[in-house]
Design a protein around this motif. Sequence first.
Motif, PDB file in Angstrom:
ATOM      1  N   GLU A  41      29.051 -19.230  10.802  1.00 50.06           N
ATOM      2  CA  GLU A  41      28.309 -19.687  11.969  1.00 50.06           C
ATOM      3  C   GLU A  41      27.779 -18.515  12.790  1.00 50.06           C
ATOM      4  OE1 GLU A  41      30.331 -22.260  14.881  1.00 50.06           O
ATOM      5  OE2 GLU A  41      29.908 -23.648  13.263  1.00 50.06           O
ATOM      6  N   THR A  42      28.497 -17.395  12.675  1.00 52.12           N
ATOM      7  CA  THR A  42      28.069 -16.211  13.403  1.00 52.12           C
ATOM      8  C   THR A  42      26.623 -15.858  13.076  1.00 52.12           C
ATOM      9  OG1 THR A  42      30.317 -15.568  13.018  1.00 52.12           O
ATOM     10  CG2 THR A  42      28.927 -13.962  14.084  1.00 52.12           C
ATOM     11  N   ILE A  55      24.367 -17.652  15.287  1.00 53.42           N
ATOM     12  CA  ILE A  55      24.492 -17.165  16.664  1.00 53.42           C
ATOM     13  C   ILE A  55      23.662 -15.884  16.835  1.00 53.42           C
ATOM     14  CG2 ILE A  55      26.102 -16.332  18.402  1.00 53.42           C
ATOM     15  CD1 ILE A  55      26.999 -18.996  18.034  1.00 53.42           C
ATOM     16  N   PHE A  56      23.736 -15.010  15.835  1.00 61.68           N
ATOM     17  CA  PHE A  56      22.898 -13.810  15.889  1.00 61.68           C
ATOM     18  C   PHE A  56      21.424 -14.209  15.985  1.00 61.68           C
ATOM     19  CE2 PHE A  56      26.323 -11.316  13.480  1.00 61.68           C
ATOM     20  CZ  PHE A  56      26.797 -10.764  14.645  1.00 61.68           C
ATOM     21  N   GLY A  93      30.653  -8.656  16.479  1.00 62.02           N
ATOM     22  CA  GLY A  93      30.356 -10.039  16.106  1.00 62.02           C
ATOM     23  C   GLY A  93      31.202 -11.006  16.901  1.00 62.02           C
ATOM     24  N   ILE A 131      29.750 -11.293  20.412  1.00 58.56           N
ATOM     25  CA  ILE A 131      28.500 -12.065  20.443  1.00 58.56           C
ATOM     26  C   ILE A 131      28.771 -13.534  20.160  1.00 58.56           C
ATOM     27  CG2 ILE A 131      26.256 -12.325  19.326  1.00 58.56           C
ATOM     28  CD1 ILE A 131      26.098  -9.388  19.116  1.00 58.56           C
ATOM     29  N   SER A 132      29.813 -13.776  19.393  1.00 57.30           N
ATOM     30  CA  SER A 132      30.179 -15.158  19.087  1.00 57.30           C
ATOM     31  C   SER A 132      30.423 -15.972  20.362  1.00 57.30           C
ATOM     32  CB  SER A 132      31.424 -15.146  18.215  1.00 57.30           C
ATOM     33  OG  SER A 132      31.669 -16.403  17.692  1.00 57.30           O
ATOM     34  N   THR A 185      28.704 -15.972  22.898  1.00 59.84           N
ATOM     35  CA  THR A 185      27.472 -16.452  23.528  1.00 59.84           C
ATOM     36  C   THR A 185      27.247 -17.929  23.230  1.00 59.84           C
ATOM     37  OG1 THR A 185      26.214 -15.731  21.618  1.00 59.84           O
ATOM     38  CG2 THR A 185      26.278 -14.232  23.488  1.00 59.84           C
ATOM     39  N   ARG A 186      28.036 -18.472  22.287  1.00 59.03           N
ATOM     40  CA  ARG A 186      27.906 -19.909  22.046  1.00 59.03           C
ATOM     41  C   ARG A 186      28.282 -20.703  23.296  1.00 59.03           C
ATOM     42  NH1 ARG A 186      30.533 -21.039  17.098  1.00 59.03           N
ATOM     43  NH2 ARG A 186      30.704 -18.828  16.722  1.00 59.03           N
ATOM     44  N   ARG A 215      37.361 -23.251  17.932  1.00 62.23           N
ATOM     45  CA  ARG A 215      37.026 -22.189  16.990  1.00 62.23           C
ATOM     46  C   ARG A 215      37.097 -20.813  17.643  1.00 62.23           C
ATOM     47  NH1 ARG A 215      32.627 -19.552  13.846  1.00 62.23           N
ATOM     48  NH2 ARG A 215      32.934 -17.596  14.885  1.00 62.23           N
TER      49      ARG A 215
END
Lengths: 72, 686
Positions: free
Chosen positions: A55-56, A59-60, B574, B577-578, B580-581, B650
């Motif tokens: 899923e990352t 998101i990127f 990563g 940044i994850s 940001t969900r 998650r």
Amino acid sequence: MADAGLIALSAGIAVGITGMASAWAEKEIGSAAIGAMAENEKLFGKGLILTVIPETIVIFGMVVAILLWLNM
Amino acid sequence: MLLPKQMTRVLIVGSRNALKDTIEVLYQLEAAHLIDFSAEEEGFSLGAPLPESSVASQRLLKLRSLEKDMGIDDEDVSGQMETGQIEMDLASTIDGLEAEITGAIESKNKINLRINELEADKAVLQSFQALPLDLELYHDYDSLKVFTGKVRGDPSALVKAAAPQSEVFLSGNGDFAAVFVNTAQADEAQKALVQVGYTEVPAPAGPGSPQKHVAKIDEELEALRSSMKEAVDKLDELKDKHSTFVKAADEHLSIIVEKAETPLRIGTTEYTFAMDAWVPTSEMPKVEKAIAEKLGNRAHLESLEVMSRMEPHGHDEEGEEHAPAKVEEIPVKLENGKTAKKFEFMSGMLSTPKYREIDPTSAMMITLPIFFGLMVGDIGYGIPFMLLGLIGLKKCVSDEWKTISTLLFFGGIWATVFGVFLFGEAYGIHFAEQAHDLSWSSLLGVQLPHELVLGGFEIPLGIYSKLHSVKQILYMSVWIGIAHLFIGFCIGFYNKSIRYGMKHAIIEKISWLMILVGGALLLLFVVDFMILGKDVALTDIRMLVAAVLLVIGIGMAYKGEGSGAILELPGLMGNIISYTRLAAIGMSKAGLALAFNTIAFEVMWGHDFHVLGSNSGDIVMLIAALGIFLVGHLTIFILAIISAGLHSLRLHYVEFFMKFYEGGGVEFKPLKVIRKYTIEKNGVSE
């Protein structure tokens, strides 16, 4: 300032293609995880983790899209 | 509270005739997790089940088959029975009940069989009813062969052509035929019949017309059906009468068998027994006292070792544990308060914590609902979530639903809080007057304030708009991620320090903390430089500190974990940044809400709905608009459970737990019995 339409299109492509990529990866992992869970229900947690790892990617893609949008 | 309960390893030895009493005492204490005896120790052999187990097992077997025959469910049971009462009734009742039930079931099966037979006969006879012949006419010929059966078309012409010496009878609807033919021409006739799809149905024996036989069968069937009803009624009656007893006796006997088979897990010699067990250290005084009081000098409890959190086998440079010699896993008894207990299922879904690490449930209890609330962030959904969770907590029984309800309830509280103060919106519409957007103020025609003034403080109602302050919310979610991971590494540091000592903890976790903080400082710098467009020098203090922290951190991580650490660096980015969900999901929800609201208001007021009263609309349009509004927001509401719930979970499982959690512990399962249908009480009282 670049063409707004092009930027919007690029943002859409960034999200769309990364979305497809994570969907594809998650499909492969997800079906394997379900298979493993059918044999041992305790694997649910691990299965979920492995399934959502790709899923990352999306998101990127989304971050890129937002950065593009903010520069519009 | 954060670590699992401390355990003491104990050894209980005693004379063999005290074994039964010892087991009984341990079951009453509910505090001993037995370690299965491995048949390797010299001089000891596996214990034999206590004598009462065989009788109880046999009875249990009978009871279970009765339960199956009667089809007893949990709902059929009313109330509980006392064990003394069960014990009294058991021997006499089981045999009587078995005879009765077997009898009833057998007669039911017999009747069923006969009904099936008769119905098959009847079906055959009904075919013959369509022909004008009595049954005796089909049999006992010397020179004639008779074919009877189903056909798919009229065989008369074909048969006549193949076998002239024949006579064909066809039923009214043309699907059943009887052919009488000279034996000499039988083969030709049969071939002709096969062409019209003939399948043989042998004629039933007996004199008289088929009608008479059908009437007789109908009569018998009716009689059988009424006796069938009687048999079923009788079974139902037996079920009503005995189901409580049968279930209670099942439970009682299961408990007896379980206790009587406990010696199978214990080492014994001819005259003694020895059992290893784990007991929570806090319960040791109670256990010691109970054994001393109830068993006197027949059994003795020896406390072997209070298990420390330190790994006994150390830790090598590569960051991997040495494969330990086979050590029994120390069972884990989590120690959580009433609220945290409700989240145990969620952390347990991943894995049970190890004895030597912090139980992550408490941390999860705090941050999980906050993340959920942040993603929902709307009072219009927050309050329904809260109510739904409250109802779920009251009504739900299963662990899964209870857990979901817990998340909805606490998440709903946070969603309401964020919805009021941070985003200031309900159903995707802001409270206060907005520049371009619809707001509740303009909708209701009431001026809602931008902030709440309470005792001199101005509390803002809605700082950010999910769709207009994307940059800020995105930035905020990154910082939430950094803070969350910071906590994760801190817990990881504590875990390592209690397991392997301070040195390892510093090398493995402080290094990552330094990298994280360095990265965060770098982020501040980059934001100033790239996004805000400020003029900052490369010798900025933040840049310098960040560089120092990163270099030292990476160096330490490399020393601690080898080259794998370098590979994990982009992973950390990563991870951040994850988070940001958190912003993305809130945004997507706001976007959906905006879409549904726009459709609904356009239906109601036309295109110029920003200017109220421009087109008042009629009642049909109002109802349609209301329908769209309701269905749309219900969709968002349900999506919110899936997306916000799953994504906050998650973030914990993948990002947060990976920084400290190992899991894979063994749950503490003491010797104890759970009674549902029985009450332990000896002697009878009616």
